[in-house]
Motif scaffolding. Structure first.
Motif, short mmCIF file in Angstrom:
data_model
loop_
_atom_site.label_atom_id
_atom_site.label_comp_id
_atom_site.label_asym_id
_atom_site.label_seq_id
_atom_site.Cartn_x
_atom_site.Cartn_y
_atom_site.Cartn_z
N UNK A 99 0.85 -1.01 0.01
CA UNK A 99 0.08 0.09 -0.27
C UNK A 99 0.85 1.58 0.15
N UNK A 100 2.30 1.31 0.84
CA UNK A 100 2.94 2.78 0.11
C UNK A 100 3.93 2.52 -1.01
N UNK A 276 -6.58 3.52 3.95
CA UNK A 276 -7.20 4.59 4.83
C UNK A 276 -7.90 6.00 4.03
N UNK A 277 -8.71 6.72 4.53
CA UNK A 277 -9.39 7.81 3.43
C UNK A 277 -8.66 8.92 5.00
N UNK A 278 -7.66 9.17 3.94
CA UNK A 278 -6.46 10.19 4.85
C UNK A 278 -7.27 11.58 5.14
N UNK A 279 -8.60 11.63 3.95
CA UNK A 279 -9.04 12.68 3.93
C UNK A 279 -10.22 13.12 5.09
N UNK A 280 -9.52 13.62 6.17
CA UNK A 280 -10.48 13.40 6.96
C UNK A 280 -11.43 14.99 6.55
N UNK B 49 1.25 7.32 4.84
CA UNK B 49 0.04 6.56 4.61
C UNK B 49 -0.72 6.13 4.62
N UNK B 52 -4.38 6.86 9.54
CA UNK B 52 -5.34 8.13 9.56
C UNK B 52 -5.12 8.73 10.14
N UNK B 57 -0.82 17.63 11.22
CA UNK B 57 -0.58 16.96 10.07
C UNK B 57 0.77 16.22 9.69
N UNK B 65 0.79 15.01 3.18
CA UNK B 65 0.20 13.80 3.17
C UNK B 65 -1.04 13.22 3.48
N UNK B 66 -1.99 14.26 4.71
CA UNK B 66 -3.19 14.06 4.13
C UNK B 66 -4.21 14.39 3.13
N UNK B 67 -3.41 15.39 2.40
CA UNK B 67 -4.10 15.42 0.87
C UNK B 67 -3.65 15.26 0.07
N UNK B 69 -1.98 12.14 -0.70
CA UNK B 69 -1.25 10.59 0.17
C UNK B 69 -0.24 10.14 -0.66
#
Ligand SMILES: Nc1ncnc2c1ncn2[C@@H]1O[C@H](COP(=O)(O)OP(=O)(O)OP(=O)(O)O)[C@@H](O)[C@H]1O
Ligand SMILES: [Mg+2]
Lengths: 282, 310
Positions: A99-100, A276-280, B49, B52, B57, B65-67, B69
């Protein structure tokens, strides 16, 4: 869609699958069983009838049998091949690394799915020569033949996608297997019973006077692979379902729509849930 | 290069990471130390990534990383603390697969793989099945794998755990080579001395909080003000020594040695007062066998800093 050449997962999985003796043995066993069956049947009918020739009607029975065997093969192996694809990587702790990498989730999921599909397709195609033997005896049109194979492919893709989806959603391979086989049994067996029950209830409620169409009944019949194959193999079955449900809609179209949607939804869910959904949300 | 801002991770009501802030410049080798469960792996997972964050940030080379990945995955090479390998795959095929996963063209992969195997001393295992390699070899192979797309940042979660002393030294040498190549490297460990040798900076994490961050000498100096002195005396003189030193200035938390033949205490005075302390003791005719300033090594620093743990 990126295929074979640019899909590393697909390439690697296929390489590994064909490298392992297990799958080779499985394939050999399947082909042998099929050959024994076909030749046994031909031999039997010829000896029993005393004639030295195989009638087209008998070859049709053989064709029907083989088609159901192929259907059974697909229904029982597709979940087994796919229900562990993601979860077993999780269990073997190879998933985080995968996944990375910069592969997209869709690439990983489609690679996993297509490698299983390709393997099963290979199995089906390997059985082709035996199949075509039946074809040589006559009684079956090429269209019968092609239709069965096209729908085997649709079923394969749909149940494969369901397996990959459960494998992505469920951590343990065992549980994912159970969920996938459960779904398979529900769609291919339970729907049949439900169809019969629905028809029974309909007959009890409406005592002949007003006949309303039973859409649920038709739907249940449409999504059952066994019914679909029966409708292909004997046109009478299609008429019968129509007669019982009073819905005049081809079973195969309903089937195609239902499993098409299932396939797409299952793949979408798998792609969405793989990482995982990193966009929270803030 | 790397900016961690207010990073917090909660598992239900449990806070694994608590408002972590950290800035690292390009080319830094950063050692991340902490006891079991301190939150090292959690931090690395979020940076890679794979997990979560609850809030905060992580920005790597200007990419959040959040926006983005996917963009971050190209920048980092991640080596998990526990990982598996595919069976029935040979070492070069293993690297080839991951190379392909980063979209590296075949010809380039063909050139890269021998170089990487060379770097981690696995050239002789090129055609061996990866699941049959020893643990240390797997670890080195995994390191080579994390380098295949030439990432700017390496995130290595306990790369030396489970290795024998020789393999540790080898791992350290490989990391030194990588440092020379200008990579920004983050390494976690619970063994501080191991990191001290190769790291530019050390961060100590405890219960999800970064409780110390600085160069190795800085971290050492943090506790240098609190010297520990051990005085050995004959057993019959211990109580006398105890009552004498107890009353001296700058002395605190005085204790008898477990062996019963001396005392130990924390000393906050400077050198001059330390000299007079010893002179006073001699003058009072306390029979001193030895008077020893305990050199605080990194292990002690670590133990000291993470004392509040559990
Ligand atoms: N999925 C999870 N659910 C609940 N708690 C978790 C989960 N993952 C980690 N934790 C908790 O978060 C804390 C930090 O764990 P982490 O793995 O980051 O520690 P670590 O510093 O890497 O420790 P170690 O040195 O043992 O590797 C631990 O207390 C752990 O129990
Ligand atoms: Mg850890």
């Amino acid at each position: 869609m990126k295929l074979m050449g640019t899909n590393p997962v697909l390439f690697k999985e296929l390489k590994l699958r064909f490298r392992s003796f297990k799958s080779f043995n499985g394939m050999l066993f399947f082909l042998l069983a099929m050959c024994v069956f076909v030749f046994g049947y031909i031999f039997m009918t010829v000896t029993v009838s005393g004639t030295s020739y195989f009638r087209p009607s008998e070859s049709f029975v053989l064709f029907a049998f083989l088609s159901y065997i192929q259907l059974g093969l697909v229904l029982f192996t597709a979940p087994g091949l796919t229900a562990g694809t993601i979860s077993s990587e999780r269990e073997k702790q190879t998933l985080p690394i995968l996944l990375t990498t910069s592969q997209s989730s869709f690439q990983i999921i489609s690679g996993k799915l297509l490698s299983s599909v390709a393997f099963l397709l290979f199995l089906i195609l390997a059985g082709m020569p035996v199949y075509s033997l039946v074809f040589l005896f006559g009684g079956i049109s090429p269209w019968d033949f092609i239709r069965i194979f096209l729908f085997l492919f649709v079923i394969l893709l749909a149940f494969g996608s369901i397996g990959v989806m459960f494998s992505t959603l469920i951590r343990k391979t065992v549980v994912s297997m159970i969920a996938t086989y459960g779904t398979m049994l529900f769609l291919s067996v339970v729907t049949g019973f439900l169809f019969i029950i629905t028809m029974q209830m309909k007959m009890m409620n409406q005592t002949g006077t007003v006949v309303t169409p039973s859409y649920i009944g038709h739907f249940l019949a449409s999504i059952n692979p066994g019914v679909l194959f029966a409708s292909f193999l004997s046109p009478g079955v299609r008429g019968m379902v129509e007669e019982m449900t009073k819905v005049d809609f081809p079973i195969w179209i309903g089937f195609l729509l239902f499993y098409g949607v299932i396939t797409i939804i299952a793949i979408l869910i798998a792609v969405k849930k793989l990482r995982v959904n990193t966009k929270r949300q803030k | 290069m790397i900016e961690i801002k207010g990073l917090t991770k909660k598992y239900g009501s449990f806070t694994a990471l608590d408002n972590l802030n950290l800035t690292l410049h390009e080319g830094t080798v950063f050692g991340f130390v902490g006891a079991n469960g301190a939150g090292k792996s959690t931090t690395f997972l979020i940076m890679s990534t794979l997990l979560e964050a609850t809030s905060g940030d992580v920005i790597i080379d200007g990419v959040n990383v959040r926006e983005k990945p996917a963009a971050v995955r190209r920048l980092i090479g991640y080596m998990p603390d526990f990982f598996g390998v595919y069976d029935q795959l040979k070492a070069d095929e293993y690297l080839d697969f991951y190379g392909a996963s980063y979209g590296i063209p075949v010809e380039e992969r063909r050139k890269l793989i021998p170089q990487l195997l060379e770097l981690v001393n696995l050239t002789h295992k090129r055609y061996s099945y990866v699941d049959l390699l020893s643990r240390g070899m797997k670890q080195r192979l995994c390191l080579a794998r994390s380098l295949i797309h030439d990432p700017k940042v390496l995130i290595l979660d306990e790369p030396a755990s489970g290795l024998d002393p020789r393999a540790r030294v080898e791992m350290r040498d490989i990391l030194k080579t990588l440092k020379k190549m200008g990579k920004t490297i983050l390494i976690s460990s619970h063994i501080l001395p191991e990191l001290a040798e190769m790291c530019d900076e050390i961060g100590v994490i405890d219960n999800g909080r970064l409780i110390a961050h600085g160069s190795v000498p800085e971290i050492q100096a943090k506790l240098q003000g609190e010297k520990v002195i051990t005085v050995k005396v004959p057993i019959d003189a211990v109580s006398r020594a105890l009552s004498f030193f107890e009353e001296q200035p700058h002395v605190s938390t005085i204790e008898m040695l477990e062996t019963g033949d001396g005392i130990t205490f924390k000393y906050l005075g400077n050198e001059v007062s330390q000299i007079s302390l010893l002179q006073q003791a001699v003058k009072k005719e306390i029979p001193i066998v030895s008077f020893m300033e305990h050199v605080t090594n990194l292990e002690d620093v670590f133990m000291e800093i993470t004392k509040g743990a559990e």
